[in-house]
Design a protein around this motif. Structure first.
Motif, PDB file in Angstrom:
ATOM      1  N   ASP A  37       2.431  92.061  19.709  1.00  0.00           N
ATOM      2  CA  ASP A  37       1.641  92.890  20.630  1.00  0.00           C
ATOM      3  C   ASP A  37       0.446  92.139  21.191  1.00  0.00           C
ATOM      4  OD1 ASP A  37       3.377  94.967  20.256  1.00  0.00           O
ATOM      5  OD2 ASP A  37       2.095  96.091  18.881  1.00  0.00           O
ATOM      6  N   LYS A  38       0.014  91.089  20.483  1.00  0.00           N
ATOM      7  CA  LYS A  38      -1.111  90.276  20.953  1.00  0.00           C
ATOM      8  C   LYS A  38      -0.645  89.031  21.704  1.00  0.00           C
ATOM      9  CE  LYS A  38      -4.330  91.770  17.335  1.00  0.00           C
ATOM     10  NZ  LYS A  38      -5.320  92.399  18.230  1.00  0.00           N
ATOM     11  N   GLY A  39       0.639  88.987  22.021  1.00  0.00           N
ATOM     12  CA  GLY A  39       1.170  87.864  22.788  1.00  0.00           C
ATOM     13  C   GLY A  39       1.400  86.611  21.972  1.00  0.00           C
ATOM     14  N   LEU A  40       1.524  86.759  20.660  1.00  0.00           N
ATOM     15  CA  LEU A  40       1.742  85.632  19.763  1.00  0.00           C
ATOM     16  C   LEU A  40       3.185  85.623  19.277  1.00  0.00           C
ATOM     17  CD1 LEU A  40      -1.436  86.295  17.607  1.00  0.00           C
ATOM     18  CD2 LEU A  40      -1.218  84.448  19.270  1.00  0.00           C
ATOM     19  N   GLN A  41       3.661  84.467  18.865  1.00  0.00           N
ATOM     20  CA  GLN A  41       4.947  84.360  18.206  1.00  0.00           C
ATOM     21  C   GLN A  41       4.745  83.990  16.741  1.00  0.00           C
ATOM     22  OE1 GLN A  41       6.757  81.625  21.335  1.00  0.00           O
ATOM     23  NE2 GLN A  41       8.507  82.969  20.974  1.00  0.00           N
ATOM     24  N   MET A  76       5.796  71.538  10.897  1.00  0.00           N
ATOM     25  CA  MET A  76       4.552  71.524  11.675  1.00  0.00           C
ATOM     26  C   MET A  76       4.667  70.583  12.868  1.00  0.00           C
ATOM     27  SD  MET A  76       1.501  72.589  12.265  1.00  0.00           S
ATOM     28  CE  MET A  76       1.243  73.618  10.801  1.00  0.00           C
ATOM     29  N   ASN A  77       5.259  69.436  12.682  1.00  0.00           N
ATOM     30  CA  ASN A  77       5.452  68.503  13.793  1.00  0.00           C
ATOM     31  C   ASN A  77       6.314  69.129  14.886  1.00  0.00           C
ATOM     32  OD1 ASN A  77       3.937  66.478  12.589  1.00  0.00           O
ATOM     33  ND2 ASN A  77       5.695  65.531  11.607  1.00  0.00           N
ATOM     34  N   TYR A  78       7.353  69.849  14.474  1.00  0.00           N
ATOM     35  CA  TYR A  78       8.211  70.534  15.438  1.00  0.00           C
ATOM     36  C   TYR A  78       7.422  71.574  16.232  1.00  0.00           C
ATOM     37  CZ  TYR A  78      11.661  73.859  17.205  1.00  0.00           C
ATOM     38  OH  TYR A  78      12.382  74.707  18.011  1.00  0.00           O
ATOM     39  N   LEU A  79       6.612  72.346  15.539  1.00  0.00           N
ATOM     40  CA  LEU A  79       5.830  73.385  16.214  1.00  0.00           C
ATOM     41  C   LEU A  79       4.827  72.782  17.191  1.00  0.00           C
ATOM     42  CD1 LEU A  79       5.135  75.873  13.265  1.00  0.00           C
ATOM     43  CD2 LEU A  79       6.928  75.974  14.995  1.00  0.00           C
ATOM     44  N   LYS A  80       4.186  71.703  16.794  1.00  0.00           N
ATOM     45  CA  LYS A  80       3.193  71.082  17.670  1.00  0.00           C
ATOM     46  C   LYS A  80       3.832  70.450  18.906  1.00  0.00           C
ATOM     47  CE  LYS A  80      -0.714  70.485  14.681  1.00  0.00           C
ATOM     48  NZ  LYS A  80      -1.860  69.630  14.325  1.00  0.00           N
ATOM     49  N   ASN A 120       2.315  80.536  24.268  1.00  0.00           N
ATOM     50  CA  ASN A 120       1.706  79.227  24.003  1.00  0.00           C
ATOM     51  C   ASN A 120       1.211  79.117  22.569  1.00  0.00           C
ATOM     52  OD1 ASN A 120       1.989  78.153  26.650  1.00  0.00           O
ATOM     53  ND2 ASN A 120       0.233  79.357  27.335  1.00  0.00           N
ATOM     54  N   ASP A 121       1.204  80.247  21.861  1.00  0.00           N
ATOM     55  CA  ASP A 121       0.604  80.306  20.528  1.00  0.00           C
ATOM     56  C   ASP A 121       1.626  80.763  19.498  1.00  0.00           C
ATOM     57  OD1 ASP A 121      -2.576  80.208  21.161  1.00  0.00           O
ATOM     58  OD2 ASP A 121      -1.487  81.308  22.712  1.00  0.00           O
TER      59      ASP A 121
END
Length: 231
Positions: A46-50, A82-86, A21-22
């Motif tokens: 490792d912290k569950g981030l992309q 940024m718009n794509y990511l959001k 989700n992040d």
């Protein structure tokens, strides 16, 4: 390490890590590329981030393009990304390196972003250009008359670019930002750094003995430790 090569409106990008989700948007500096994030991507994963890294104009897979690495080209691209990511993640963060930080300050002033991590950031491009003019013994009138001047240290001074920096100061920045600053950074004066930190309530860590380009093994180790603590 899971990675996926993709393109967003023709811009080459790499998505690192398993679905989450992040996501962190990584914006590299001059002479960098989207792949350089691999040296510390495991910490995020490792912290569950992309991490979503892109090539800026004239860099990486875009070296043959005719689009220049100039803010009036870069800023709209970053805003589109940024718009794509959001649209595809619940929470978006940014991590910038060098001039990538300045581009982020320009592009995301009015964005709601969870957190920003700045590595050896350029924060005041107008001041940096003034410094470069001194190093090259170029006056403002000379630059105004000639429009562009090549320097002995490999940078091209541009009247158009210089005016852009004066017309677009960084007056707004609402992103909670943590900064890793090389003690001997010639690109950002310590007084510029202190002023930014005070104005925007940022958190500063100094990497003692390091210059602007963080690349030595012990410097990378320090960077990785800093990221581990501040993600």
């Amino acid at each position: 390490m899971k990675r996926e090569n993709i393109k967003i409106s023709g811009i080459p990008a790499v998505l690192w890590g398993k679905p989450s989700n992040d996501v962190y948007l990584y914006i590299h500096g001059k002479n960098g590329n989207k792949e350089e994030v691999e040296q510390f991507a495991d910490i995020f994963i490792d912290k569950g981030l992309q991490i979503f890294s892109i090539d800026l104009p004239e860099h990486g897979d875009r070296k043959e393009e005719k689009i220049a690495l100039e803010p009036w080209n870069v800023v709209p691209e970053l805003q589109m990304i940024m718009n794509y990511l959001k649209e595809n993640w619940n929470r978006v963060y940014i991590i910038g390196n060098s001039i990538g930080c300045w581009f982020s300050l320009l592009a995301f002033q009015y964005e709601s972003i969870e957190k920003g991590l700045f590595i050896a950031p350029i924060l005041n491009m107008e001041q940096l250009i003034k410094n470069m003019m001194k190093w090259a013994s170029v006056t403002e009138n000379e630059l105004k008359n000639k429009k562009k001047i090549e320097t002995s240290f490999g940078e091209t001074l541009s009247w158009e670019y210089y005016n852009y920096t004066r017309d677009n100061p960084i007056d707004i920045w609402n992103v909670a930002t943590k900064i890793l600053y090389p003690e001997k950074d010639s690109m950002t004066d310590i007084e510029v750094m202190k002023k930014f930190v005070e104005k925007f309530s940022s958190q500063l860590t100094v990497l003692h003995g390091a210059e602007h380009y963080i690349h030595k093994p012990k410097e990378i180790e320090f960077l990785r430790d800093w990221l581990e603590v501040n993600l």
